[in-house]
Write an enzyme that holds these catalytic residues in place. Structure first.
Site, PDB file in Angstrom:
ATOM      1  N   LYS A 257     -55.309  37.535 -22.285  1.00  0.00           N
ATOM      2  CA  LYS A 257     -54.723  36.784 -21.178  1.00  0.00           C
ATOM      3  C   LYS A 257     -54.246  37.818 -20.170  1.00  0.00           C
ATOM      4  CE  LYS A 257     -50.943  33.889 -19.679  1.00  0.00           C
ATOM      5  NZ  LYS A 257     -49.570  33.423 -19.972  1.00  0.00           N
TER       6      LYS A 257
ATOM      7  N   GLY B 257     -41.479  29.663 -16.133  1.00  0.00           N
ATOM      8  CA  GLY B 257     -40.125  29.354 -16.571  1.00  0.00           C
ATOM      9  C   GLY B 257     -39.334  28.415 -15.692  1.00  0.00           C
TER      10      GLY B 257
ATOM     11  N   ALA C 231     -48.031  27.945 -17.105  1.00  0.00           N
ATOM     12  CA  ALA C 231     -46.754  28.265 -16.458  1.00  0.00           C
ATOM     13  C   ALA C 231     -46.208  27.116 -15.616  1.00  0.00           C
ATOM     14  CB  ALA C 231     -46.861  29.511 -15.592  1.00  0.00           C
ATOM     15  N   GLY C 232     -44.905  26.909 -15.744  1.00  0.00           N
ATOM     16  CA  GLY C 232     -44.193  25.975 -14.891  1.00  0.00           C
ATOM     17  C   GLY C 232     -44.029  24.576 -15.435  1.00  0.00           C
TER      18      GLY C 232
ATOM     19  N   ASN D  52     -44.476  27.833 -23.040  1.00  0.00           N
ATOM     20  CA  ASN D  52     -43.590  28.526 -23.971  1.00  0.00           C
ATOM     21  C   ASN D  52     -42.150  28.058 -23.800  1.00  0.00           C
ATOM     22  OD1 ASN D  52     -43.067  32.065 -24.814  1.00  0.00           O
ATOM     23  ND2 ASN D  52     -42.243  30.240 -25.724  1.00  0.00           N
ATOM     24  N   THR D  53     -41.588  28.310 -22.608  1.00  0.00           N
ATOM     25  CA  THR D  53     -40.158  28.090 -22.389  1.00  0.00           C
ATOM     26  C   THR D  53     -39.732  26.650 -22.653  1.00  0.00           C
ATOM     27  OG1 THR D  53     -40.235  29.807 -20.676  1.00  0.00           O
ATOM     28  CG2 THR D  53     -38.284  28.401 -20.734  1.00  0.00           C
TER      29      THR D  53
END
Length: 260
Positions: A95, A156, A183-184, A205-206
């Protein structure tokens, strides 16, 4: 879903950072059903008891590892990190991240294309983390990327799909290219929306790791991804500007007041 010649059943990819403990991470990964987990070379390669515990969890799950070049801000740094990751993790998958702005963590798209071209010539199978810019994605495909990972919003932030128009344009322009929203994403509904739009998968992830209950949140994202993909395959009804009755008018009885 087919990524660089490999069939993947789960359309949910999970990161391995920020969990309160290895045990919670393991439970969340199991609940997510993810077959691919992303790992940072800088964090997981330190060795020692923590590294051994991490690898024990990943091995027990049978998950495929997708190393990333998180934190790299130059082409040289990203390429070197990718080469180290290939040696350590034993996979050509990478990645690719080349960060251009410290506040938004927005990719340096010029450096990203350059690094991708170098790595592909070196035999890597690159998953580039990019913006939703059509021309950037086009250039990444031109240099040999077979998968692209456009963001929904900055890493995040949890804002969800902030530019649906750009994302729909990408999906329509390159219908055969595997695209993973990365992301996001902050809520399961964001993931469902991405899959409903025709994107192949999401990576996050977050939103899971920092949830009050990461295991329950992982399960919620799993269900949302499955629902979104099923809805896309079933064929969503197009939005309308005017109301349309769901009850047929034909055959409806009418009553008239009797004449006085």
């Amino acid at each position: 879903m087919r990524l660089y010649g490999q069939d993947i059943r789960s359309r949910l990819l999970i990161g391995t950072a920020l969990y309160p403990s290895p045990a919670v991470m393991e439970q969340a990964l199991r609940a997510s059903g993810a077959e691919i987990v992303t790992v940072s070379l800088r964090r997981e390669a330190a060795g020692g008891k923590a590294g051994a515990a991490f690898w024990g969890i990943v091995s027990a799950l049978g998950a495929k590892v997708l190393p990333n070049t998180a934190g790299c801000r130059t082409v040289r740094d990203a390429v070197t990190t990718a080469q180290m990751a290939r040696e350590l993790f034993g996979t050509p998958w990478i990645k690719l991240e080349v960060i251009g702005d410290d506040e938004t963590l927005q990719p340096d798209v010029v450096g990203l294309v350059e690094a991708a071209e170098i790595l592909i010539r070196d035999g890597f199978e690159v998953f580039p983390y990019c913006t939703d810019d059509l021309t950037v994605v086009s250039r990444l495909l031109d240099v040999g990327c077979q998968v692209v990972m456009p963001w929904a919003a900055p890493i995040g932030t949890g804002k969800g799909l902030v530019n649906p128009y750009a994302l729909r344009t990408l999906r329509a322009r390159f219908p055969e290219v595997p695209m993973i929203i990365d992301a996001g994403l902050g809520a399961p509904s964001h993931a469902a929306q991405a899959l409903e739009m025709g994107f192949d998968a999401v990576l996050l992830n977050t939103a899971i790791a920092k949830a009050g209950n990461p295991v329950a949140m992982a399960r919620a994202f799993r269900l949302a991804v499955e629902a979104g993909r099923t809805a896309y395959e079933a064929g969503l009804m197009p939005p309308r500007d005017l109301a349309s009755p769901s009850t047929p008018v034909v055959g409806t009885p009418f009553w008239h007041a009797a004449a006085p």
